[in-house]
Design an enzyme around this catalytic site. Structure first.
Site, PDB file in Angstrom:
ATOM      1  N   TRP A  10       0.820  -1.222   0.000  1.00  0.00           N
ATOM      2  CA  TRP A  10       0.000   0.000   0.000  1.00  0.00           C
ATOM      3  C   TRP A  10       0.850   1.266   0.000  1.00  0.00           C
ATOM      4  CZ3 TRP A  10      -4.417  -0.958   4.153  1.00  0.00           C
ATOM      5  CH2 TRP A  10      -5.175  -2.069   3.766  1.00  0.00           C
ATOM      6  N   LYS A  11       2.133   1.114   0.245  1.00  0.00           N
ATOM      7  CA  LYS A  11       3.031   2.278   0.315  1.00  0.00           C
ATOM      8  C   LYS A  11       2.464   3.319   1.289  1.00  0.00           C
ATOM      9  CE  LYS A  11       4.435   1.268  -4.369  1.00  0.00           C
ATOM     10  NZ  LYS A  11       5.136   1.711  -5.540  1.00  0.00           N
ATOM     11  N   GLU A 182      11.590  -6.338  -9.472  1.00  0.00           N
ATOM     12  CA  GLU A 182      10.825  -5.123  -9.726  1.00  0.00           C
ATOM     13  C   GLU A 182      11.669  -4.121 -10.519  1.00  0.00           C
ATOM     14  OE1 GLU A 182       7.408  -4.596  -6.803  1.00  0.00           O
ATOM     15  OE2 GLU A 182       9.134  -3.591  -5.969  1.00  0.00           O
ATOM     16  N   GLY A 188       4.975   2.034 -10.607  1.00  0.00           N
ATOM     17  CA  GLY A 188       4.131   3.228 -10.502  1.00  0.00           C
ATOM     18  C   GLY A 188       4.112   4.064 -11.770  1.00  0.00           C
ATOM     19  N   SER A 228       3.700  -2.127 -12.066  1.00  0.00           N
ATOM     20  CA  SER A 228       2.469  -1.842 -12.814  1.00  0.00           C
ATOM     21  C   SER A 228       1.674  -3.101 -13.169  1.00  0.00           C
ATOM     22  CB  SER A 228       2.784  -1.019 -14.068  1.00  0.00           C
ATOM     23  OG  SER A 228       3.374   0.218 -13.698  1.00  0.00           O
ATOM     24  N   GLY A 249       1.605  -2.534  -6.221  1.00  0.00           N
ATOM     25  CA  GLY A 249       1.366  -1.261  -5.557  1.00  0.00           C
ATOM     26  C   GLY A 249      -0.022  -0.730  -5.875  1.00  0.00           C
ATOM     27  N   GLY A 250      -0.099   0.093  -6.913  1.00  0.00           N
ATOM     28  CA  GLY A 250      -1.338   0.804  -7.251  1.00  0.00           C
ATOM     29  C   GLY A 250      -2.583  -0.072  -7.282  1.00  0.00           C
TER      30      GLY A 250
END
Ligand code: PEP
Length: 269
Positions: A10-11, A182, A188, A228, A249-250
């Site tokens: 979730w950063k 990564e 991102g 991504s 992430g996103g």
């Protein structure tokens, strides 16, 4: 056969209330999926309540970092024991954003500023060793910058980061280690690494584990791809031999998107 592993990073997103809403929806959507390991890694401020909310679900809790001491005068840091205390099983280590390596340039967070707080190969190794010693399972990240890729150094960067991170870790301990490839330029940015290339580099990571620990350990090691990952590209990635899941992430910030990724991983399982 390796069990796919989908981790949501979730950063620096989600308050306690927002995170609780997210995991409530997510838990309903992925309930019954037993053939995928699922974890979410909220910010430190939300770990304890999200850990509570995840009780009696099939979703594990992870943290986004830790320090290599049990306690002491280390202002701003958290120990593995503290993370276990609030229910963490996993910890992400060596994420490029913690190493001060960014895919998206940010004039307020220059490399020069962030490295003061950031990780390097040596701290990632110390953290990985200490996490394992304290009973936390590290997700160790590696990946190249765009400039390193353009210079033809992708494999060398990844191999050297993995070798440095795993120094001193035993073959037995490798059962609790997840590796994540990564490419920094894909994090991102919306720019996903082509599935064939992501698979190739994850294969380079696996070959490095073969070199260090032998084939048996390497065949059992979970290697995630991150950068991504979205519902519309997961199928191509997860179908690949060397990609055992995603560090996301996103797309982990929306229950429906992350659930779709988990289900795609389940269909490969
Ligand atoms: C990440 O958080 O490690 C990541 C890969 O982010 P994103 O999926 O947003 O690119």
């Amino acid at each position: 056969m390796r069990k796919p592993f989908m981790t949501g990073n979730w950063k620096m997103n989600k308050t306690v209330g927002e995170g609780a809403e997210l995991v409530k929806a997510l838990a309903d959507m992925v309930w019954g999926v037993e053939d995928v390991t699922i974890a979410v890694c909220p910010p430190f401020t939300a770990l304890q309540p999200i850990g509570q909310a995840l009780r009696n679900t099939n979703i594990a809790l992870g943290a986004q970092g830790m320090f290599w001491k049990t306690e002491g005068a280390y202002t701003g840091e958290v120990s593995p024991g503290m993370l276990k205390d609030v229910g963490c099983t996993y910890v992400i280590l060596g994420h490029s954003e913690r190493r001060g390596r960014f895919g998206v340039p940010d004039k307020d967070v220059t490399e020069e500023l962030i490295t003061v707080f950031g990780d390097n190969d040596a701290t990632v190794n110390k953290k990985a060793l200490f996490a394992l010693d304290q009973g936390l399972k590290p997700i160790v990240c590696c990946g190249e910058l765009l400039s390193e890729r353009q210079a033809g150094n992708t494999d060398a960067v990844v191999v050297s980061q993995i070798k440095a991170a795993l120094q001193g870790i035993t073959a037995e301990q490798m059962a609790d280690v997840t590796l994540a490839y990564e490419p920094v330029w894909a994090i991102g940015t919306g720019e996903v690494c082509e599935a064939d290339e992501a698979d190739r580099v994850c294969g380079v990571v696996r070959s490095t584990v073969v070199e260090l620990y032998g084939d048996c350990v390497a065949q059992a090691t979970i290697i995630q791809y991150g950068g991504s990952v979205k519902p519309d590209n997961i199928a191509g990635l997860i179908a690949k031999e060397n990609i055992d899941g995603g560090l996301v992430g996103g797309a982990s910030l929306k229950a429906a998107d992350f659930a779709a990724l988990v289900k795609a991983a389940s269909s490969r399982a």
